[in-house]
Design an enzyme around this catalytic site. Structure first.
Site, PDB file in Angstrom:
ATOM      1  N   GLU A  56      31.099  39.436  45.228  1.00  0.00           N
ATOM      2  CA  GLU A  56      31.337  38.072  44.744  1.00  0.00           C
ATOM      3  C   GLU A  56      30.068  37.250  45.002  1.00  0.00           C
ATOM      4  O   GLU A  56      29.948  36.542  45.998  1.00  0.00           O
ATOM      5  CB  GLU A  56      32.567  37.483  45.433  1.00  0.00           C
ATOM      6  CG  GLU A  56      33.825  38.301  45.151  1.00  0.00           C
ATOM      7  CD  GLU A  56      35.060  37.812  45.891  1.00  0.00           C
ATOM      8  OE1 GLU A  56      34.981  36.766  46.569  1.00  0.00           O
ATOM      9  OE2 GLU A  56      36.100  38.492  45.805  1.00  0.00           O
ATOM     10  N   GLU A 211      38.285  29.848  44.605  1.00  0.00           N
ATOM     11  CA  GLU A 211      38.014  30.916  43.644  1.00  0.00           C
ATOM     12  C   GLU A 211      37.304  30.290  42.451  1.00  0.00           C
ATOM     13  O   GLU A 211      37.867  29.453  41.742  1.00  0.00           O
ATOM     14  CB  GLU A 211      39.315  31.585  43.212  1.00  0.00           C
ATOM     15  CG  GLU A 211      40.089  32.239  44.344  1.00  0.00           C
ATOM     16  CD  GLU A 211      39.498  33.560  44.794  1.00  0.00           C
ATOM     17  OE1 GLU A 211      38.574  34.059  44.114  1.00  0.00           O
ATOM     18  OE2 GLU A 211      39.953  34.100  45.820  1.00  0.00           O
TER      19      GLU A 211
END
Length: 331
Positions: A56, A211
């Site tokens: 990520e 997120e």
């Protein structure tokens, strides 16, 4: 030290482990752990983390971009700041994790791992956060923002996960999340092993897992997608004005967790199922030996569906939008 990310990925400590600018003092505490303290008195102590999962990368790049003007002395710092790149080894390899998902091991859960570098890393992060907040002045507020990207696409491109707490959420914190472009907030109903649960439960921090889109490799991220979040973080760090959000995020609450308990586990969702996909009441969601998971409310939304998790881990969350609840759910 000019580039925190490159220094971390190099696997070596900087030649100088301490330094200062006209505005702040910085100290390299460990690989991927940087303390920054303004020379003027601050009213907030902020933990800003990213890279808990090594694949990520967009939040890692964004955080590093925000740090550069601070380390060069071009911007003032308005918070006491602890910056954490959670899993440097996984970041270097481009993998989510090597053996264990460290975002399931906080709050002492790392002790269940007999032998593992990732368990040792979680302990180090817990110690760093504890030391940082122990140094807080009594009037300082504590925030923790843990930045992630999701494996799957989503009907809400940017959303926040709020850890379980019985304390009311500070209005200033909620306003900041809206300004950061959060389209939805998901409220947990039970403690968990995530980094933000640890901060909230043990140190009464206002914390959120953000997120911010879909996971991509270094150099493949379109950071313009995260402009609102980056602008809001810049305002938080540098004291610059942050535009108020024209819309408020939708609120969801977790109703049930789907857990993979055996090799017989089957998730009745395709690999293209987006986060926040809605299912009607009675839908069979998953099977695991003699266990069946069904939609229990009139309509529930799935989050993080993943049949390939390790045994004992979450294979999905089911949510209800608060405005659609037919009855109040306990915290």
């Amino acid at each position: 030290m000019q580039d925190f990310l490159q220094q971390t990925l190099s696997g070596s400590a900087p030649r100088k482990r301490k330094g200062e600018t006209d505005f702040l003092c910085w100290q390299w505490l460990d690989y991927g752990i940087l303390l920054m303290e303004p020379k003027e008195k601050a009213r907030r102590a902020l933990v800003l983390s990213a890279g808990i999962h090594g694949n990520e990368t967009a939040p890692v790049e964004m955080v590093n971009h925000l740090l550069l003007p601070l380390l060069r002395g071009e911007k003032p710092l308005q918070q006491r700041l602890l910056v954490i790149l959670g899993n440097p080894v996984a970041l270097k390899t481009g993998k989510r994790y090597l053996r264990y998902d460290i975002n399931r091991l906080f709050g002492g859960r790392w002790q269940q791992i007999v032998d593992g570098d990732e368990a040792h890393r979680v302990l180090r992060l817990e110690q760093a956060v504890e030391t940082f907040w122990q140094a807080c002045e009594t009037e300082e507020t504590r925030w923790h923002l843990d930045l992630h990207t999701a494996i799957r696409g989503s009907y809400h491109a940017r959303f926040g996960l709020m850890p379980y707490t019985e304390r009311p959420w500070p209005p200033e914190f909620m306003h900041w999340l809206a300004a950061a472009g959060m389209e939805a907030l998901v409220f947990h109903r039970a403690p968990g092993g995530t980094f933000t649960h640890f901060s909230c439960e043990h140190f009464a921090a206002a914390s959120c897992t953000l997120e911010l889109g879909k996971a991509r490799p270094f150099g493949k991220n379109d950071l313009s997608q995260f402009a609102a979040a980056e602008q809001a973080l810049a305002g938080l760090l540098y004291g610059e004005a942050v535009s108020a959000s024209a819309s408020q995020p939708k609120h969801y609450r977790v109703t049930q967790q789907i857990t993979r308990q055996s090799e017989d586990f089957v998730l009745h969702m395709g690999s293209d199922t987006l986060n926040f996909t809605a299912f009607p009441q009675g839908t069979l969601l998953a099977e695991d030996s003699d266990t069946r998971y069904y939609v229990q409310q009139a309509r529930e939304y799935v989050l993080f569906p993943n049949p390939d998790v390790a045994l004992g881990l979450r294979a999905g969350l089911m949510l209800i939008e608060e405005s659609e609840q037919t009855q109040a759910l306990p915290l």
